[in-house]
Scaffold this motif. Structure first.
Motif, mmCIF file in Angstrom:
data_model
loop_
_atom_site.group_PDB
_atom_site.id
_atom_site.type_symbol
_atom_site.label_atom_id
_atom_site.label_comp_id
_atom_site.label_asym_id
_atom_site.label_seq_id
_atom_site.Cartn_x
_atom_site.Cartn_y
_atom_site.Cartn_z
ATOM 1 N N ARG A 171 -8.110 -24.206 5.771
ATOM 2 C CA ARG A 171 -6.795 -24.173 5.125
ATOM 3 C C ARG A 171 -6.808 -23.440 3.793
ATOM 4 N NH1 ARG A 171 -5.649 -27.042 0.946
ATOM 5 N NH2 ARG A 171 -7.384 -28.480 1.347
ATOM 6 N N SER A 172 -7.683 -23.831 2.893
ATOM 7 C CA SER A 172 -7.651 -23.261 1.541
ATOM 8 C C SER A 172 -8.130 -21.811 1.521
ATOM 9 C CB SER A 172 -8.494 -24.111 0.592
ATOM 10 O OG SER A 172 -9.844 -24.150 0.997
ATOM 11 N N TYR A 173 -9.023 -21.445 2.448
ATOM 12 C CA TYR A 173 -9.482 -20.054 2.507
ATOM 13 C C TYR A 173 -8.322 -19.121 2.831
ATOM 14 C CZ TYR A 173 -14.433 -21.348 2.347
ATOM 15 O OH TYR A 173 -15.664 -21.801 1.951
ATOM 16 N N VAL A 174 -7.389 -19.609 3.632
ATOM 17 C CA VAL A 174 -6.219 -18.802 3.996
ATOM 18 C C VAL A 174 -5.160 -18.860 2.902
ATOM 19 C CG1 VAL A 174 -4.364 -18.517 5.673
ATOM 20 C CG2 VAL A 174 -6.672 -19.130 6.456
ATOM 21 N N GLU A 175 -4.833 -20.081 2.476
ATOM 22 C CA GLU A 175 -3.756 -20.256 1.505
ATOM 23 C C GLU A 175 -4.106 -19.681 0.134
ATOM 24 O OE1 GLU A 175 -1.061 -23.849 -0.494
ATOM 25 O OE2 GLU A 175 -2.543 -24.307 1.060
ATOM 26 N N HIS A 176 -5.385 -19.759 -0.250
ATOM 27 C CA HIS A 176 -5.786 -19.335 -1.591
ATOM 28 C C HIS A 176 -6.819 -18.209 -1.553
ATOM 29 C CE1 HIS A 176 -3.473 -22.581 -3.307
ATOM 30 N NE2 HIS A 176 -4.079 -23.441 -2.507
ATOM 31 N N ALA A 177 -6.640 -17.320 -0.599
ATOM 32 C CA ALA A 177 -7.586 -16.211 -0.439
ATOM 33 C C ALA A 177 -7.655 -15.328 -1.678
ATOM 34 C CB ALA A 177 -7.204 -15.367 0.776
#
Length: 322
Positions: A202-208
């Motif tokens: 999730r965070s790798y995508v949302e906060h790339a």
């Protein structure tokens, strides 16, 4: 000293999501250590990073004393720094600094270690493990493990493993390797750790493209650390890829909301819980990677650091905080 962020798109996306004080911190970091520095020679990266660390460094709290030493191994000595307060400590914290496995040393996180010592009353041993690219994996892990074993052999105090960012990876890998050691750690505190090699979370995508750490930064540090033929499933390289999460000490993982690494903390907690262990994950809202360095000027970071110190104290005393 401040400047405009080097990557405007990051600012526009997070403009209203982060507090004004945190933006001032981000701007100051970027003025010392701009994102494009990753393209510079490693020696220059380290020189710039060291100057930034010195600029942010806080005086050690009153009563904290330090001594530097060496942990002998068969091939090389590992520098360590020991922090103490007067009186009898209840535990020893083995601390692994951040820096992407490329940056950092005993000085870069000296004030954080000193404040953990003062805030808990525990002894703290900071490890100056070997860095990439001169020393590829498993050099940093081998050194991290050697320092744990040295502390276990030379002290009778309970041991708490603690690391932030790259150091969180090392602390987790050491906890997994020593879970059946007669001096197994009584707890581990992982602060925005990089535990995975899977960037679909999730965070790798949302906060790339989050401020101060992007997915491309993570990929750079992973590549530069990897030996030829490095397996991503090696748990000493990616602790979250282990196949057995049983027998681990009580674990607290603290991440920042606006950090691509945050999902690693959630996943690691869930796997420990599924294996019957004790683990807690806390995602600190409206903070970014490296927020420990912002603790003196950003109220949210200061509050998060106080919670971290309290959690370390609880782990070392065998009193789980939740």
């Amino acid at each position: 000293m401040t400047s405009e962020p080097a990557i405007p798109v990051r600012r526009s996306r997070y403009a209203d999501r982060l507090d004004v004080e945190l933006w001032k911190y981000i701007d100051e970091v970027n003025s010392w250590y701009p994102p494009e520095i990753v393209a510079a020679p490693i020696a220059k990266q380290r020189a710039v990073y060291n100057r930034m660390c010195a600029a942010f460094h806080q005086a050690r709290p009153e009563g904290v004393t330090t001594s530097d030493g060496l942990v002998a191994t068969a091939t090389h000595p590992i520098p360590v720094r020991h922090y103490r307060m007067a009186g009898n400590a209840a535990a020893t914290v083995v601390y692994y600094h951040g820096g992407g496995f490329v940056l950092g040393d005993l000085d870069s996180h000296d004030d954080v270690c000193a404040e953990i010592c003062a805030g808990t009353g525990f002894e703290v041993v900071s490890a100056d493990y070997r860095l990439a690219p001169e020393h590829l994996h498993p050099a940093s892990y081998d050194d991290a493990l050697a320092v744990f074993e040295w502390v276990a052999a030379t002290s009778t105090l309970p041991i708490v493993l603690c690391g932030e960012s790259a150091g969180g990876n090392l602390a987790a890998a050491v906890a997994q390797a020593t879970r059946r050691h007669e001096r197994q750690a009584v707890g581990q505190m992982l602060i925005y750790p990089g535990l995975s090699s899977d960037e679909t979370g999730r965070s790798y995508v949302e906060h790339a493209e989050a401020p101060l750490l992007s997915v491309s930064d993570i990929e750079f540090y992973r590549r530069i650390r990897s030996a030829p033929g490095q397996s991503q499933d090696d748990p000493t390289f990616s602790p979250i890829r282990d196949h057995d999460f049983s027998g681990l000490p009580p674990t607290i993982i603290v991440t920042a909301e606006c950090d691509p690494l945050s999902s690693d903390g959630e996943t690691y907690r869930d796997r420990i819980l599924a294996a019957g262990g004790h683990a807690w994950w806390r995602e600190e809202p409206r903070l970014v990677h490296s927020f420990l360095r912002a603790r003196m000027t950003v109220p949210r970071a200061a509050e998060a650091f106080r919670r971290i110190v309290a959690d370390i104290s609880a782990l070392g005393r065998g009193k789980w905080p939740y």
